[in-house]
Write a protein that holds these residues in place. Structure first.
Motif, PDB file in Angstrom:
ATOM      1  N   UNK A 413       0.835  -1.211   0.000  1.00 24.51           N
ATOM      2  CA  UNK A 413       0.000   0.000   0.000  1.00 24.51           C
ATOM      3  C   UNK A 413       0.865   1.255   0.000  1.00 24.51           C
ATOM      4  N   UNK A 414       1.968   1.227   0.734  1.00 31.47           N
ATOM      5  CA  UNK A 414       2.883   2.387   0.748  1.00 31.47           C
ATOM      6  C   UNK A 414       3.516   2.568  -0.627  1.00 31.47           C
ATOM      7  N   UNK A 415       3.804   1.433  -1.273  1.00 32.22           N
ATOM      8  CA  UNK A 415       4.430   1.510  -2.587  1.00 32.22           C
ATOM      9  C   UNK A 415       3.478   2.116  -3.627  1.00 32.22           C
ATOM     10  N   UNK A 416       2.196   1.770  -3.531  1.00 33.71           N
ATOM     11  CA  UNK A 416       1.224   2.342  -4.479  1.00 33.71           C
ATOM     12  C   UNK A 416       1.199   3.861  -4.360  1.00 33.71           C
ATOM     13  N   UNK A 417       1.234   4.352  -3.136  1.00 37.02           N
ATOM     14  CA  UNK A 417       1.196   5.800  -2.908  1.00 37.02           C
ATOM     15  C   UNK A 417       2.479   6.444  -3.451  1.00 37.02           C
ATOM     16  N   UNK A 418       3.592   5.740  -3.263  1.00 34.08           N
ATOM     17  CA  UNK A 418       4.860   6.269  -3.771  1.00 34.08           C
ATOM     18  C   UNK A 418       4.840   6.325  -5.296  1.00 34.08           C
ATOM     19  N   UNK A 419       4.309   5.267  -5.912  1.00 35.73           N
ATOM     20  CA  UNK A 419       4.252   5.248  -7.375  1.00 35.73           C
ATOM     21  C   UNK A 419       3.342   6.348  -7.907  1.00 35.73           C
ATOM     22  N   UNK A 420       2.249   6.590  -7.203  1.00 32.35           N
ATOM     23  CA  UNK A 420       1.353   7.681  -7.619  1.00 32.35           C
ATOM     24  C   UNK A 420       2.102   9.015  -7.560  1.00 32.35           C
ATOM     25  N   UNK A 421       2.856   9.223  -6.493  1.00 29.09           N
ATOM     26  CA  UNK A 421       3.601  10.489  -6.355  1.00 29.09           C
ATOM     27  C   UNK A 421       4.631  10.633  -7.479  1.00 29.09           C
ATOM     28  N   UNK A 439      17.066   1.792   6.439  1.00 30.08           N
ATOM     29  CA  UNK A 439      16.610   1.379   5.099  1.00 30.08           C
ATOM     30  C   UNK A 439      15.506   2.300   4.579  1.00 30.08           C
ATOM     31  N   UNK A 440      14.601   2.648   5.476  1.00 28.64           N
ATOM     32  CA  UNK A 440      13.489   3.537   5.084  1.00 28.64           C
ATOM     33  C   UNK A 440      14.021   4.923   4.707  1.00 28.64           C
ATOM     34  N   UNK A 441      15.019   5.382   5.424  1.00 28.40           N
ATOM     35  CA  UNK A 441      15.599   6.688   5.091  1.00 28.40           C
ATOM     36  C   UNK A 441      16.270   6.642   3.710  1.00 28.40           C
ATOM     37  N   UNK A 442      16.927   5.523   3.434  1.00 31.64           N
ATOM     38  CA  UNK A 442      17.553   5.360   2.104  1.00 31.64           C
ATOM     39  C   UNK A 442      16.504   5.372   1.004  1.00 31.64           C
ATOM     40  N   UNK A 443      15.372   4.691   1.295  1.00 34.42           N
ATOM     41  CA  UNK A 443      14.290   4.647   0.304  1.00 34.42           C
ATOM     42  C   UNK A 443      13.745   6.055   0.049  1.00 34.42           C
ATOM     43  N   UNK A 447      13.783   8.137  -3.438  1.00 30.25           N
ATOM     44  CA  UNK A 447      12.512   8.691  -3.935  1.00 30.25           C
ATOM     45  C   UNK A 447      12.691  10.162  -4.316  1.00 30.25           C
ATOM     46  N   UNK A 448      13.424  10.908  -3.492  1.00 29.07           N
ATOM     47  CA  UNK A 448      13.594  12.340  -3.747  1.00 29.07           C
ATOM     48  C   UNK A 448      14.534  12.604  -4.921  1.00 29.07           C
ATOM     49  N   UNK A 449      15.515  11.719  -5.086  1.00 28.47           N
ATOM     50  CA  UNK A 449      16.555  11.979  -6.091  1.00 28.47           C
ATOM     51  C   UNK A 449      16.262  11.396  -7.457  1.00 28.47           C
ATOM     52  N   UNK A 450      15.469  10.321  -7.436  1.00 27.85           N
ATOM     53  CA  UNK A 450      15.228   9.498  -8.613  1.00 27.85           C
ATOM     54  C   UNK A 450      14.693  10.258  -9.843  1.00 27.85           C
ATOM     55  N   UNK A 451      15.257   9.915 -11.021  1.00 23.73           N
ATOM     56  CA  UNK A 451      14.677  10.388 -12.290  1.00 23.73           C
ATOM     57  C   UNK A 451      13.715   9.291 -12.728  1.00 23.73           C
ATOM     58  N   UNK A 452      12.545   9.660 -13.237  1.00 20.15           N
ATOM     59  CA  UNK A 452      11.625   8.587 -13.629  1.00 20.15           C
ATOM     60  C   UNK A 452      11.124   8.733 -15.056  1.00 20.15           C
ATOM     61  N   UNK A 453      10.907   7.586 -15.690  1.00 17.54           N
ATOM     62  CA  UNK A 453      10.174   7.589 -16.959  1.00 17.54           C
ATOM     63  C   UNK A 453       8.900   6.792 -16.738  1.00 17.54           C
ATOM     64  N   UNK A 454       7.810   7.409 -17.168  1.00 14.93           N
ATOM     65  CA  UNK A 454       6.491   6.820 -16.928  1.00 14.93           C
ATOM     66  C   UNK A 454       5.856   6.472 -18.264  1.00 14.93           C
ATOM     67  N   UNK A 455       5.373   5.263 -18.394  1.00 13.51           N
ATOM     68  CA  UNK A 455       4.591   4.897 -19.591  1.00 13.51           C
ATOM     69  C   UNK A 455       3.193   4.512 -19.117  1.00 13.51           C
ATOM     70  N   UNK A 456       2.175   4.961 -19.853  1.00 16.46           N
ATOM     71  CA  UNK A 456       0.813   4.562 -19.509  1.00 16.46           C
ATOM     72  C   UNK A 456       0.482   3.335 -20.338  1.00 16.46           C
ATOM     73  N   UNK A 457       0.095   2.246 -19.690  1.00 19.39           N
ATOM     74  CA  UNK A 457      -0.190   1.010 -20.422  1.00 19.39           C
ATOM     75  C   UNK A 457      -1.674   0.910 -20.734  1.00 19.39           C
ATOM     76  N   UNK A 458      -2.490   1.132 -19.741  1.00 14.21           N
ATOM     77  CA  UNK A 458      -3.951   1.143 -19.936  1.00 14.21           C
ATOM     78  C   UNK A 458      -4.517   1.821 -18.709  1.00 14.21           C
ATOM     79  N   UNK A 459      -5.824   1.848 -18.607  1.00  9.61           N
ATOM     80  CA  UNK A 459      -6.447   2.431 -17.428  1.00  9.61           C
ATOM     81  C   UNK A 459      -5.852   1.834 -16.166  1.00  9.61           C
ATOM     82  N   UNK A 460      -5.310   2.644 -15.321  1.00  4.06           N
ATOM     83  CA  UNK A 460      -4.777   2.230 -14.025  1.00  4.06           C
ATOM     84  C   UNK A 460      -3.495   1.405 -14.094  1.00  4.06           C
TER      85      UNK A 460
END
Ligand code: 9PG
Length: 511
Positions: A413-421, A439-443, A447-460
């Motif tokens: 559930x925490x990961x879903x929220x992170x992915x949404x952000x 470990x959580x601090x590293x994560x 999260x703050x530093x990461x470059x991301x590429x997002x592809x939309x596959x289908x609804x949701x």
């Protein structure tokens, strides 16, 4: 009344003016896209066969819904709505001016302006196509040219709630170390009262001192304020009753309950209120706050009798314009805000209800039938249906939890929220650094530093840096209960108390 037929497949979008029309639907649509009025109001696809049931507890209808429609037996929507004819075949009706509303009738989609007339867009195509066309039309009208970059914000709310004080915040600033936050934002709890925007006894060194310390850590200072509401203990309520918005019976307009109690809306067309707003915003920016989270903004647009007669959303926009002029350089994050009338004046907007350190507050959300209420599941659901706003304004899905301490959310559930952000491009947390494991601090750092590429596959379904994410299971609503409202309300408070208030109180008294 004018009636329109659904446009033919692959026709180009139509733009026209009018006050109201019925788009005839010779069949019941498979799905109906409802857009909520303000940040917290549910937005998403629903089954039109299901009845439109109100939020069961009256106190939440003001805080969470567009009050004039909260008891409607029709599915209603603010500014835009869409119907699905077939899986890849959507018809969208979008108002381009303030006060546009839509209502699903047995024979079609009724579109109207609350006052006067305005522009409409009618388009048919796939879901991404029709939303893109609407976004583009809004962009032309309200300008979306503000230069934008990913925001990285530490916000005090989702760990300390109102239990903030100078000493804890100093400690947090030091514990944040070199975590790459752009902003440290102080939330509700610093002010004397809702309406008296001066520091209370917990901030003896004053707000300018705190801003200077945040700046010294290399970050922008952020501050929360709810400028359009007041509580009964505020100076305004006691000394300037004429500054309040009044209803037809001459009573102050109730603006919902929050953590400080009953709140009332200001009449933001009153010249003295506009002067006061300007001074208040000037003062906080002079203290050094360059990022303002403006909350409970919907209050300025509640129905009521105003000094200067004008449509309610126009009154809201005029007040927001005063704030913008008082803080031309500041980053303005609108929260609890009507969406369309905020465009072009704010930098960012919250697009869903508050997250919580648990998945769903069942009594408040499910049993009271309130998908607008704080809960991580509700936040995810509404935000996922508002991603189309991204080209127009920064979209804030609310904070991500990294802590496992004081948290009932599962890792997934925490990961879903992170992915949404990551998808939204607005990255924030409220976790206290000393609540995090290494470990959580590293994560969090990643999260703050990461470059991301997002592809939309289908609804949701998305691919984030090559990894597939499916938000599908988040969407369904839990069943409503017929438990008495008073019982559900009190059980809901219990959950809030245990997970949100207790850890905050513990931190408060520990310092
Ligand atoms: C501060 C908070 C945070 C948060 C905002 C807003 O009483 N209520 O049910 C209630 C629900 C949500 C809420 C406040 C009150 O949240 O979204 O980020 O700033 O205010 O009070």
């Amino acid at each position: 009344m004018q009636t329109l037929q659904i446009p033919s497949i692959h026709s180009s979008p139509q733009r026209f003016s009018g006050d109201r029309f019925l788009l005839e639907l010779p069949f019941t649509p498979q799905r109906f896209y409802r857009h909520g009025w303000q940040s917290w109001t549910f937005s998403g696809w629903i089954d039109p066969q299901l009845p439109a049931l109100p939020v069961r507890a009256v106190q939440f209808r003001v805080k969470d819904e567009d009050p004039p429609y909260a008891l409607s037996d029709r599915h209603t929507s603010a500014w835009l709505a869409a119907v699905q004819i077939a899986p890849e075949d959507i018809v969208l009706v979008g108002g381009l001016d303030f006060g546009a509303r839509l209502q699903l009738e047995p024979n079609g989609l009724l579109a109207f302006y609350e006052t006067g007339e305005g522009e409409w867009l009618l388009s048919r195509g796939t879901e991404p196509e029709v939303f893109h066309q609407y976004t583009q039309a809004l962009c032309q009208k309200y300008s979306c040219s503000l230069t934008r970059k990913t925001r990285r914000v530490w916000c005090s709310w989702y760990s300390l709630y109102r239990f903030i004080k100078e000493e804890i915040l100093h400690q947090i600033l030091s514990d944040l170390g070199d975590l790459p936050f752009d902003v440290v934002q102080i939330d509700d709890g610093w002010q004397i009262s809702t309406g008296d925007w001066q520091p209370n006894y917990k901030f003896p060194a004053g707000m300018a001192d705190l801003a200077a310390r945040i700046q010294a850590s290399g970050r922008q200072a952020g501050l929360w304020l709810s400028p359009f509401i007041v509580t009964a203990d505020s100076t305004i309520f006691k000394q300037h009753p004429d500054w309040l918005l009044h209803d037809e019976q001459g009573m102050p307009v109730f603006a919902g309950r929050n953590w400080s109690g009953m709140t009332y809306a200001l009449d933001v067309t009153h010249p003295a209120v506009l002067d006061w707003l300007e001074q208040t915003i000037r003062r906080v920016t002079e203290w050094g706050y360059a990022y303002l989270k403006l909350d409970f903004l919907y209050a300025a647009a509640l129905p009521g009798r105003r000094t200067q007669e004008m449509p309610r959303e126009a009154a809201y926009r005029q007040a927001l314009q005063v704030i913008r002029q008082a803080a031309p350089q500041a980053y303005l994050l609108a929260c609890g805000a009507p969406l369309l009338p905020s465009l072009g004046l704010c930098d960012g907007i919250r697009i869903g209800p508050d997250v919580t350190p648990y998945w769903l507050n069942k009594p408040f959300s499910a049993w009271l039938n309130n998908p607008n209420h704080p809960s991580t599941q509700n936040a995810l659901r509404t935000c996922l249906h508002r991603l189309w706003l991204k080209p127009l304004i920064d979209i804030d899905p609310d904070v991500v939890y990294f802590r496992s301490r004081y948290n009932a959310l599962t890792v997934e559930q925490r990961r879903l929220m992170k992915d949404l952000a990551l998808i939204c491009g607005f990255r924030s947390t409220s976790d206290l650094p000393h609540w995090l494991t290494s470990l959580e601090r590293e994560e969090l750092q990643e999260f703050l530093e990461q470059e991301v590429t997002i592809e939309t596959l289908s609804n949701y379904r998305y691919r984030i840096n090559g990894r597939e994410v499916d938000f599908g299971p988040v969407i369904p609503f839990p069943p409503i209960s017929n438990l008495p409202v008073w019982l559900a309300t009190n059980l809901g408070f219990l959950q809030t108390g245990i997970y949100e208030v207790l850890p905050a109180v513990w931190e408060f008294y520990r310092w």
